[in-house]
Write a protein that holds these residues in place. Sequence first.
Motif: not given
Length: 176
Positions: A40-49
């Motif tokens: 995955i090119d990017g950040n799929p995780l929510v803030d804090g994770r």
Amino acid sequence: MYRRAVVAGTFAVATAGCVDRLHDVAASTPRDLGVRSRFIDGNPLVDGRSVLDRPEELVTHAASFRSVAAARGALTPDATESREFVERTDFVDDGGDAVLVIAQRLTAPEVKLRLGGISRTGDHSLRIAVDQSGVRGEVETDDPVVKTLLLRLSDERGPPERAIVVIGDGRAGITI
């Protein structure tokens, strides 16, 4: 001979994007461990994770999930590709046999992550090596971005309890 080429070509097309380096990983992964990965090119995780929520000097991060509810809760609503991967996972806590490991690295925009290999370091412990491709030599940047690798692991010995994820010179230990 022609039939084998057609079958191999069909298999390669059917698994494109679903399996990361099928032959190399198969050779460097224990036979009783099933693995599927997705870059995955990017950040799929929510803030804090995510890796963005760690101290600045920690550029490698890993998280693990044993249930679909926990995995869904950690993903942003717009992480469509990651959510599809999660939906195809039969999680241990939901009656299946798989766990999800999410490995992240802050790095240069050109870098892609792919599974290098997995080895056992104990009865229920794994070492997961993730390769960085797309650039040669040391990867340094003044403006790093998040790169993510999703890993679906199913182990005939039962779910792993611990894992160490190694990306470049960074390590992240997780309890699954």
